[in-house]
Every structure is written in structure tokens, then in C-alpha cells.
Motif scaffolding. Structure first.
Motif, PDB file in Angstrom:
ATOM      1  N   ALA A 115       0.810  -1.224   0.000  1.00 17.21           N
ATOM      2  CA  ALA A 115       0.000   0.000   0.000  1.00 17.21           C
ATOM      3  C   ALA A 115       0.844   1.275   0.000  1.00 17.21           C
ATOM      4  CB  ALA A 115      -0.969  -0.017   1.181  1.00 17.21           C
ATOM      5  N   PRO A 116       1.922   1.362   0.818  1.00 16.26           N
ATOM      6  CA  PRO A 116       2.714   2.600   0.784  1.00 16.26           C
ATOM      7  C   PRO A 116       3.303   2.892  -0.594  1.00 16.26           C
ATOM      8  CG  PRO A 116       3.256   1.296   2.717  1.00 16.26           C
ATOM      9  CD  PRO A 116       2.403   0.428   1.848  1.00 16.26           C
ATOM     10  N   PHE A 117       3.696   1.854  -1.310  1.00 17.20           N
ATOM     11  CA  PHE A 117       4.265   2.062  -2.646  1.00 17.20           C
ATOM     12  C   PHE A 117       3.203   2.561  -3.612  1.00 17.20           C
ATOM     13  CE2 PHE A 117       6.729   0.100  -6.375  1.00 17.20           C
ATOM     14  CZ  PHE A 117       7.556   1.218  -6.465  1.00 17.20           C
ATOM     15  N   GLY A 118       1.973   2.050  -3.481  1.00 16.57           N
ATOM     16  CA  GLY A 118       0.890   2.551  -4.319  1.00 16.57           C
ATOM     17  C   GLY A 118       0.614   4.022  -4.062  1.00 16.57           C
ATOM     18  N   LEU A 119       0.644   4.410  -2.795  1.00 14.52           N
ATOM     19  CA  LEU A 119       0.444   5.823  -2.448  1.00 14.52           C
ATOM     20  C   LEU A 119       1.549   6.687  -3.054  1.00 14.52           C
ATOM     21  CD1 LEU A 119      -0.540   5.435   1.315  1.00 14.52           C
ATOM     22  CD2 LEU A 119      -2.054   6.097  -0.555  1.00 14.52           C
ATOM     23  N   VAL A 120       2.778   6.189  -2.999  1.00 14.17           N
ATOM     24  CA  VAL A 120       3.909   6.941  -3.548  1.00 14.17           C
ATOM     25  C   VAL A 120       3.770   7.109  -5.049  1.00 14.17           C
ATOM     26  CG1 VAL A 120       6.393   6.791  -4.012  1.00 14.17           C
ATOM     27  CG2 VAL A 120       5.526   6.392  -1.719  1.00 14.17           C
ATOM     28  N   ILE A 121       3.380   6.054  -5.737  1.00 15.75           N
ATOM     29  CA  ILE A 121       3.215   6.146  -7.192  1.00 15.75           C
ATOM     30  C   ILE A 121       2.140   7.163  -7.546  1.00 15.75           C
ATOM     31  CG2 ILE A 121       2.335   4.885  -9.201  1.00 15.75           C
ATOM     32  CD1 ILE A 121       3.883   2.480  -8.278  1.00 15.75           C
ATOM     33  N   VAL A 152      -3.189   3.656  -5.385  1.00 21.01           N
ATOM     34  CA  VAL A 152      -2.621   4.586  -6.366  1.00 21.01           C
ATOM     35  C   VAL A 152      -3.544   5.781  -6.542  1.00 21.01           C
ATOM     36  CG1 VAL A 152      -1.997   4.873  -8.796  1.00 21.01           C
ATOM     37  CG2 VAL A 152      -1.285   2.822  -7.572  1.00 21.01           C
ATOM     38  N   GLY A 153      -4.845   5.517  -6.624  1.00 21.62           N
ATOM     39  CA  GLY A 153      -5.796   6.618  -6.744  1.00 21.62           C
ATOM     40  C   GLY A 153      -5.783   7.531  -5.532  1.00 21.62           C
ATOM     41  N   LEU A 154      -5.708   6.937  -4.336  1.00 20.87           N
ATOM     42  CA  LEU A 154      -5.654   7.746  -3.114  1.00 20.87           C
ATOM     43  C   LEU A 154      -4.370   8.571  -3.076  1.00 20.87           C
ATOM     44  CD1 LEU A 154      -6.835   8.493  -0.370  1.00 20.87           C
ATOM     45  CD2 LEU A 154      -5.708   6.470   0.593  1.00 20.87           C
ATOM     46  N   GLY A 155      -3.268   7.970  -3.499  1.00 25.75           N
ATOM     47  CA  GLY A 155      -2.019   8.720  -3.555  1.00 25.75           C
ATOM     48  C   GLY A 155      -2.111   9.898  -4.501  1.00 25.75           C
ATOM     49  N   GLY A 156      -2.835   9.705  -5.609  1.00 27.55           N
ATOM     50  CA  GLY A 156      -3.018  10.806  -6.546  1.00 27.55           C
ATOM     51  C   GLY A 156      -3.803  11.948  -5.944  1.00 27.55           C
ATOM     52  N   VAL A 157      -4.783  11.611  -5.120  1.00 28.67           N
ATOM     53  CA  VAL A 157      -5.582  12.655  -4.461  1.00 28.67           C
ATOM     54  C   VAL A 157      -4.761  13.379  -3.402  1.00 28.67           C
ATOM     55  CG1 VAL A 157      -7.603  13.065  -3.002  1.00 28.67           C
ATOM     56  CG2 VAL A 157      -7.752  11.462  -4.920  1.00 28.67           C
ATOM     57  N   LEU A 158      -3.917  12.631  -2.695  1.00 27.49           N
ATOM     58  CA  LEU A 158      -3.126  13.232  -1.622  1.00 27.49           C
ATOM     59  C   LEU A 158      -1.847  13.892  -2.130  1.00 27.49           C
ATOM     60  CD1 LEU A 158      -3.357  10.383   1.058  1.00 27.49           C
ATOM     61  CD2 LEU A 158      -4.720  12.478   0.910  1.00 27.49           C
ATOM     62  N   GLY A 159      -1.464  13.609  -3.364  1.00 27.47           N
ATOM     63  CA  GLY A 159      -0.214  14.128  -3.901  1.00 27.47           C
ATOM     64  C   GLY A 159      -0.038  15.633  -3.785  1.00 27.47           C
ATOM     65  N   PRO A 160      -1.060  16.423  -4.130  1.00 30.88           N
ATOM     66  CA  PRO A 160      -0.897  17.883  -4.047  1.00 30.88           C
ATOM     67  C   PRO A 160      -0.639  18.393  -2.632  1.00 30.88           C
ATOM     68  CG  PRO A 160      -2.746  17.324  -5.456  1.00 30.88           C
ATOM     69  CD  PRO A 160      -2.315  16.051  -4.776  1.00 30.88           C
ATOM     70  N   LEU A 161      -0.939  17.568  -1.620  1.00 31.77           N
ATOM     71  CA  LEU A 161      -0.719  18.001  -0.242  1.00 31.77           C
ATOM     72  C   LEU A 161       0.726  17.840   0.207  1.00 31.77           C
ATOM     73  CD1 LEU A 161      -3.883  16.366   1.396  1.00 31.77           C
ATOM     74  CD2 LEU A 161      -3.635  18.672   0.444  1.00 31.77           C
ATOM     75  N   LEU A 162       1.526  17.090  -0.586  1.00 37.82           N
ATOM     76  CA  LEU A 162       2.918  16.857  -0.222  1.00 37.82           C
ATOM     77  C   LEU A 162       3.809  17.985  -0.732  1.00 37.82           C
ATOM     78  CD1 LEU A 162       3.200  13.052  -1.081  1.00 37.82           C
ATOM     79  CD2 LEU A 162       2.872  14.092   1.172  1.00 37.82           C
ATOM     80  N   PRO A 163       4.891  18.285  -0.045  1.00 35.96           N
ATOM     81  CA  PRO A 163       5.828  19.309  -0.530  1.00 35.96           C
ATOM     82  C   PRO A 163       6.462  18.875  -1.841  1.00 35.96           C
ATOM     83  CG  PRO A 163       6.258  18.752   1.771  1.00 35.96           C
ATOM     84  CD  PRO A 163       5.294  17.729   1.247  1.00 35.96           C
ATOM     85  N   ALA A 164       6.667  19.825  -2.711  1.00 34.79           N
ATOM     86  CA  ALA A 164       7.325  19.513  -3.983  1.00 34.79           C
ATOM     87  C   ALA A 164       8.729  19.005  -3.715  1.00 34.79           C
ATOM     88  CB  ALA A 164       7.378  20.762  -4.870  1.00 34.79           C
ATOM     89  N   GLY A 165       9.130  17.980  -4.505  1.00 29.66           N
ATOM     90  CA  GLY A 165      10.472  17.446  -4.371  1.00 29.66           C
ATOM     91  C   GLY A 165      10.651  16.529  -3.181  1.00 29.66           C
TER      92      GLY A 165
END
Length: 227
Positions: free
Chosen positions: A23-29, A148-161
Motif C-alpha cells: 500500500a505505501p508504494f501505491g500511495l507513492v506512485i 494509487v488513486g488515493l495517492g493521486g488525491v493526496l499528492g498535491p498536499l505533499l511538498p514539492a520534491g
């Protein structure tokens, strides 16, 4: 021998810890794709189509590092080449299956499903193998696409880089961890993990690719050694 539970129940029980480990890898992707401008829905669809975390992740990071399309696709093909070995090993299990299963079942062949069936000794009957394979692979694919879908939704909340490459080691640990009970699988797993961890700061998913290749090489060397 009397079977006390169904292959589907076995598959569901076996799949839960595996799904949690990847699951963590899916979130990262998903997060990585979103930071690169890929819509979450499109990336989730790609997760179902590719259904191979390393082959999905490496091209994303290579594109982020400025690599060309051919280089990214070549890396994905190299990573998935190991599935040819898995296919050869599982050929006897597919030989007496219905035609529809022989065509569709291989879509669920990944490291995790291969290791799961390898660890069971109650799937010699074609129908039992078929039910186990479909339930385990189907549940893994559903959970993978969801992560993967959840990671895509949460992606904008992470700092760039963010150092997302380092998370690739998580999926190697989750994939190989259950095999650590025996000496040779443990050596293969540790080789892959150490190389992937050492190469995590490298761009373009190079560390992940190096870890996989190192694990394959360690397995080949150990196979040549006497038991």
C-alpha cells in the motif's frame, strides 16, 4: 486430505498482509504521478493496466529526471522481464485450465501472486488453483488501484520534491519479507534491499532497478551453489 476451507477464503486471508505491505508504494506512485501532472484517474487506470509497481514507478521518475520515452519504456521492459521466469515456473498450473483462464489469468501475474501460490501446497487441483489465483489477484489489483488513486488525491498536499524514490524500498521489503524464513531467500532479499536502499537517492528509479537486478543476480549465483 479433507479441505477445511475454500481456496477463495485462503486467498483472502493470504492477500490482506500482502496488500498492506505494498500500500505505501501505491500511495507513492499516485503522489508522484500527480506531482508530475498526471491526473489521478488516468494514473489509477494505468495502475490497473500495468499492474506492476516497479514498472509503473520507474518510468515516472525517469520522466521527472528528463529521460526520453524509449529509455523509460526500455527500463519498464527490463524490470518486467522477470515475469517470463515466473510464467515458465507456473506453466504446469495453467496447462489444464480453461482457455479463458489461460488468456486472462496471466494478467494477474506479479511478484506477490507468484510468491503466494509458491508458498501453498494445496493448489494442485486446477479448479482450486484457479479460484485462489483469481481471488488473490483480483483483491490485490483492487487494493493496488485504490491506493494509487488515493495517492493521486493526496499528492498535491505533499511538498514539492519530496524524497519519494526512497519509498521504493518499502515494496521490496513487503514483497520479500515473507520469504526470510529460509536462508537463500533471505540472502536474496537482503541483497535487493541493501542495493535499493543505497541507490534510493539516485534519480530516475535507478536504485529500484539496481535492487531488482541485484536480487536476480544473487538468486542466480545461489542456484549454482550446492545445497
Amino acid at each position: 486430505m479433507i479441505q477445511t476451507s475454500t481456496p477463495a477464503l485462503h486467498a483472502a486471508r493470504d492477500t490482506l498482509p500482502v496488500a498492506l505491505s505494498v500500500a505505501p508504494f501505491g500511495l507513492v506512485i499516485g503522489a508522484t504521478a500527480t506531482q508530475l501532472g498526471v491526473p489521478p484517474l488516468a494514473d489509477a487506470a494505468a495502475a490497473a493496466t500495468v499492474f506492476a509497481g516497479a514498472a509503473h514507478f520507474a518510468p515516472l521518475t525517469m520522466f521527472a529526471a528528463g529521460a526520453g520515452v524509449l529509455a523509460a519504456l526500455g527500463t519498464a521492459v527490463l524490470i518486467n522481464a522477470r515475469l517470463l521466469l515466473y510464467s515458465a515456473a507456473l506453466e504446469p498450473r495453467f496447462r489444464d485450465q480453461p482457455r479463458w483462464f489461460r488468456w486472462c489469468g496471466p494478467a494477474l501475474l506479479i511478484d506477490q501472486t507468484y510468491l503466494m501460490v509458491l508458498g501453498r501446497d494445496d493448489l494442485d487441483e486446477p479448479s482450486r488453483f484457479r479460484r485462489y489465483w483469481l481471488v488473490a489477484g483480483g483483491l490485490l489489483m483492487a487494493s493496488w488501484v485504490a491506493m494509487v488513486g488515493l495517492g493521486g488525491v493526496l499528492g498535491p498536499l505533499l511538498p514539492a520534491g519530496s524524497p519519494l524514490d526512497a519509498a521504493a524500498v518499502v515494496v521490496l521489503a513487503g514483497m520479500l519479507g515473507p520469504r526470510l524464513a529460509a536462508v537463500r531467500p533471505a540472502l536474496i532479499a537482503l541483497t535487493a534491499l541493501l542495493v535499493a536502499a543505497a541507490g534510493a537517492p539516485l534519480p530516475g528509479g535507478v536504485g529500484l532497478v539496481a535492487g531488482i537486478v541485484a536480487g536476480i543476480a544473487a538468486g542466480a549465483l545461489l542456484d549454482r551453489m550446492p545445497s
